[in-house]
Motif scaffolding. Structure first.
Motif, PDB file in Angstrom:
ATOM      1  N   ARG A  53     -41.891 -69.095 132.010  1.00  0.00           N
ATOM      2  CA  ARG A  53     -42.628 -68.656 130.953  1.00  0.00           C
ATOM      3  C   ARG A  53     -40.971 -67.952 130.190  1.00  0.00           C
ATOM      4  NH1 ARG A  53     -43.134 -67.604 136.989  1.00  0.00           N
ATOM      5  NH2 ARG A  53     -45.363 -68.334 137.438  1.00  0.00           N
ATOM      6  N   GLN A  54     -41.270 -67.300 128.873  1.00  0.00           N
ATOM      7  CA  GLN A  54     -40.508 -66.674 127.588  1.00  0.00           C
ATOM      8  C   GLN A  54     -41.028 -65.306 127.298  1.00  0.00           C
ATOM      9  OE1 GLN A  54     -40.183 -68.845 123.953  1.00  0.00           O
ATOM     10  NE2 GLN A  54     -37.957 -68.531 123.955  1.00  0.00           N
ATOM     11  N   LEU A  55     -41.033 -64.392 128.140  1.00  0.00           N
ATOM     12  CA  LEU A  55     -40.941 -62.987 128.246  1.00  0.00           C
ATOM     13  C   LEU A  55     -39.686 -62.332 127.826  1.00  0.00           C
ATOM     14  CD1 LEU A  55     -41.470 -62.946 131.930  1.00  0.00           C
ATOM     15  CD2 LEU A  55     -43.530 -63.579 130.729  1.00  0.00           C
ATOM     16  N   THR A  56     -40.979 -61.296 126.709  1.00  0.00           N
ATOM     17  CA  THR A  56     -39.679 -60.238 126.178  1.00  0.00           C
ATOM     18  C   THR A  56     -41.006 -58.404 125.943  1.00  0.00           C
ATOM     19  OG1 THR A  56     -40.783 -60.670 124.033  1.00  0.00           O
ATOM     20  CG2 THR A  56     -39.206 -62.022 124.670  1.00  0.00           C
ATOM     21  N   THR A  57     -39.237 -57.617 125.396  1.00  0.00           N
ATOM     22  CA  THR A  57     -40.133 -56.634 125.204  1.00  0.00           C
ATOM     23  C   THR A  57     -38.841 -55.631 124.792  1.00  0.00           C
ATOM     24  OG1 THR A  57     -40.993 -54.824 126.495  1.00  0.00           O
ATOM     25  CG2 THR A  57     -38.943 -54.902 127.407  1.00  0.00           C
ATOM     26  N   VAL A 114     -36.391 -62.170 128.733  1.00  0.00           N
ATOM     27  CA  VAL A 114     -36.090 -62.702 130.566  1.00  0.00           C
ATOM     28  C   VAL A 114     -36.686 -64.047 129.956  1.00  0.00           C
ATOM     29  CG1 VAL A 114     -37.141 -62.936 132.798  1.00  0.00           C
ATOM     30  CG2 VAL A 114     -36.328 -61.113 131.210  1.00  0.00           C
ATOM     31  N   ASP A 115     -36.270 -65.259 130.670  1.00  0.00           N
ATOM     32  CA  ASP A 115     -36.524 -66.946 130.418  1.00  0.00           C
ATOM     33  C   ASP A 115     -36.715 -67.036 132.176  1.00  0.00           C
ATOM     34  OD1 ASP A 115     -36.570 -67.137 128.186  1.00  0.00           O
ATOM     35  OD2 ASP A 115     -34.804 -68.103 127.911  1.00  0.00           O
ATOM     36  N   PHE A 116     -37.660 -67.630 132.858  1.00  0.00           N
ATOM     37  CA  PHE A 116     -37.684 -67.437 133.919  1.00  0.00           C
ATOM     38  C   PHE A 116     -38.498 -68.856 134.068  1.00  0.00           C
ATOM     39  CE2 PHE A 116     -39.801 -65.428 137.971  1.00  0.00           C
ATOM     40  CZ  PHE A 116     -39.878 -66.692 138.908  1.00  0.00           C
ATOM     41  N   ILE A 117     -38.175 -69.813 134.964  1.00  0.00           N
ATOM     42  CA  ILE A 117     -37.919 -71.451 135.051  1.00  0.00           C
ATOM     43  C   ILE A 117     -38.481 -72.046 136.948  1.00  0.00           C
ATOM     44  CG2 ILE A 117     -36.999 -73.967 134.445  1.00  0.00           C
ATOM     45  CD1 ILE A 117     -35.233 -73.127 131.940  1.00  0.00           C
ATOM     46  N   GLU A 118     -39.363 -72.621 136.983  1.00  0.00           N
ATOM     47  CA  GLU A 118     -39.117 -73.082 137.536  1.00  0.00           C
ATOM     48  C   GLU A 118     -39.268 -74.640 138.164  1.00  0.00           C
ATOM     49  OE1 GLU A 118     -42.612 -71.371 139.743  1.00  0.00           O
ATOM     50  OE2 GLU A 118     -41.785 -68.950 139.953  1.00  0.00           O
ATOM     51  N   ILE A 169     -34.019 -66.969 137.405  1.00  0.00           N
ATOM     52  CA  ILE A 169     -33.942 -66.018 135.960  1.00  0.00           C
ATOM     53  C   ILE A 169     -32.949 -65.219 134.898  1.00  0.00           C
ATOM     54  CG2 ILE A 169     -35.041 -63.673 135.921  1.00  0.00           C
ATOM     55  CD1 ILE A 169     -36.510 -64.067 138.643  1.00  0.00           C
ATOM     56  N   SER A 170     -33.231 -65.917 134.158  1.00  0.00           N
ATOM     57  CA  SER A 170     -32.298 -65.087 132.935  1.00  0.00           C
ATOM     58  C   SER A 170     -32.171 -64.121 132.628  1.00  0.00           C
ATOM     59  CB  SER A 170     -31.647 -66.805 131.896  1.00  0.00           C
ATOM     60  OG  SER A 170     -31.475 -68.043 132.855  1.00  0.00           O
ATOM     61  N   LEU A 171     -31.809 -62.537 132.477  1.00  0.00           N
ATOM     62  CA  LEU A 171     -31.985 -62.066 132.346  1.00  0.00           C
ATOM     63  C   LEU A 171     -30.995 -61.593 130.429  1.00  0.00           C
ATOM     64  CD1 LEU A 171     -33.422 -58.920 131.644  1.00  0.00           C
ATOM     65  CD2 LEU A 171     -32.036 -57.943 132.699  1.00  0.00           C
ATOM     66  N   ASP A 172     -30.966 -60.794 129.299  1.00  0.00           N
ATOM     67  CA  ASP A 172     -30.450 -61.000 128.140  1.00  0.00           C
ATOM     68  C   ASP A 172     -30.698 -59.429 127.632  1.00  0.00           C
ATOM     69  OD1 ASP A 172     -28.571 -62.960 128.300  1.00  0.00           O
ATOM     70  OD2 ASP A 172     -30.732 -63.858 127.794  1.00  0.00           O
ATOM     71  N   VAL A 173     -30.330 -58.745 127.963  1.00  0.00           N
ATOM     72  CA  VAL A 173     -30.433 -56.960 127.098  1.00  0.00           C
ATOM     73  C   VAL A 173     -29.481 -57.094 125.742  1.00  0.00           C
ATOM     74  CG1 VAL A 173     -30.471 -54.941 127.154  1.00  0.00           C
ATOM     75  CG2 VAL A 173     -30.586 -56.434 129.190  1.00  0.00           C
ATOM     76  N   ASP A 174     -30.034 -56.360 124.115  1.00  0.00           N
ATOM     77  CA  ASP A 174     -29.434 -56.808 123.200  1.00  0.00           C
ATOM     78  C   ASP A 174     -29.488 -54.787 122.431  1.00  0.00           C
ATOM     79  OD1 ASP A 174     -27.601 -59.031 123.298  1.00  0.00           O
ATOM     80  OD2 ASP A 174     -29.427 -59.710 123.071  1.00  0.00           O
ATOM     81  N   GLY A 175     -28.447 -54.549 122.011  1.00  0.00           N
ATOM     82  CA  GLY A 175     -29.064 -53.138 121.939  1.00  0.00           C
ATOM     83  C   GLY A 175     -28.300 -52.814 120.497  1.00  0.00           C
ATOM     84  N   GLU A 213     -26.067 -57.583 127.233  1.00  0.00           N
ATOM     85  CA  GLU A 213     -25.495 -57.712 128.919  1.00  0.00           C
ATOM     86  C   GLU A 213     -26.406 -59.029 129.038  1.00  0.00           C
ATOM     87  OE1 GLU A 213     -25.463 -55.693 132.996  1.00  0.00           O
ATOM     88  OE2 GLU A 213     -25.518 -54.878 131.319  1.00  0.00           O
ATOM     89  N   SER A 214     -25.805 -59.927 129.939  1.00  0.00           N
ATOM     90  CA  SER A 214     -26.954 -61.178 130.062  1.00  0.00           C
ATOM     91  C   SER A 214     -25.804 -61.202 131.962  1.00  0.00           C
ATOM     92  CB  SER A 214     -26.221 -62.558 129.131  1.00  0.00           C
ATOM     93  OG  SER A 214     -26.627 -62.452 128.510  1.00  0.00           O
TER      94      SER A 214
END
Length: 234
Positions: free
Chosen positions: A63-67, A92-96, A120-126, A149-150
């Motif tokens: 899953r390749q998820l963004t907001t 957010v990258d979600f791999i199973e 679950i990998s979370l990356d925040v840029d702003g 932040e990652s």
């Protein structure tokens, strides 16, 4: 030879219309809610594949998820004001990766037992900017900096699903357990939490032996996933 042919015909007759295909490809759209991040909702496409063998099957999901998140505030006191704003891109990258086994209970019901490892990998840029305006109208920049932040977490999951067909429709319910297999991540998983109960539900429709559609829901203590999917069996 006659007995062999009769046995083969009986075997074919016993194979119901909803028999599980050996391989499948599924595409869909999903939404991930993370409780620790203020019920943050990230959305995007997902892809899953399954390859079956005589005694088990292997599966993988990506899953390749963004907001985007935007914030603004303003305070005024004694002819002075403090205001600021922020803009963040969240990915957010979600791999199973998993292994499982399908067990036929009847012509219209199955038991699916499987376990998998998730990352679950979370990356925040702003960027954040805050300004202070004094009584004489002077504008002072209090803070004006980028933010990045990652983080990631590894989860080990075991589930048991029961599926029941009603004509071309089917209903599925599952229960299982999930455990953090990595160093505890505060932003993704509550500190001090242990193995969590997970529940899932699915409703689907088989258009024919190859094409099907479904809506799936998965709920854990720290996050939930809702998805709508189209699958091709071959």
């Amino acid at each position: 030879m006659k007995r062999l042919i009769i046995s083969f015909c009986c075997l074919v007759a016993a194979t119901h219309a909803h028999s599980t295909p050996s391989n499948s490809l599924e595409v869909g759209y999903s939404q991930l809610n993370i409780s620790d991040l203020g019920d943050l909702k990230v959305k995007g496409p997902q892809l899953s594949v399954k390859s079956a063998f005589p005694a088990f099957y292997l599966t993988g999901v990506y899953r390749q998820l963004t907001t985007d998140m935007h914030g603004f505030f303003a305070l005024e006191h004694n002819q002075q004001s403090l205001s600021g704003g922020s803009d963040f891109d969240i990915d957010v990258d979600f791999i199973e990766l998993g292994i499982g086994k399908m067990i036929t209970l009847s012509d219209t019901s199955y038991l699916n037992i499987h376990g998998y490892l998730s990352k679950i990998s979370l990356d925040v840029d702003g960027h954040e900017r805050y300004t202070h305006i004094t009584e004489d109208g002077t504008v002072n920049v209090v803070y004006d900096e980028p933010f990045s932040e990652s983080d990631s977490v590894d989860l080990l999951t075991f589930k048991v699903h029961y599926r029941k067909y009603i004509d071309q429709f089917y209903l599925e319910a599952g229960i299982g357990a999930e455990s953090d297999s990595s160093v505890n991540i505060k932003r993704v998983k509550n500190e001090g939490s242990e193995t969590n109960l997970i529940l899932s539900a699915e409703i689907g429709y088989d258009f024919n032996s190859q094409w099907a559609a479904n809506v799936r829901y998965f709920n854990s203590k720290d996050y939930s996933i809702t998805s709508a999917n189209i699958s091709y069996n071959f």
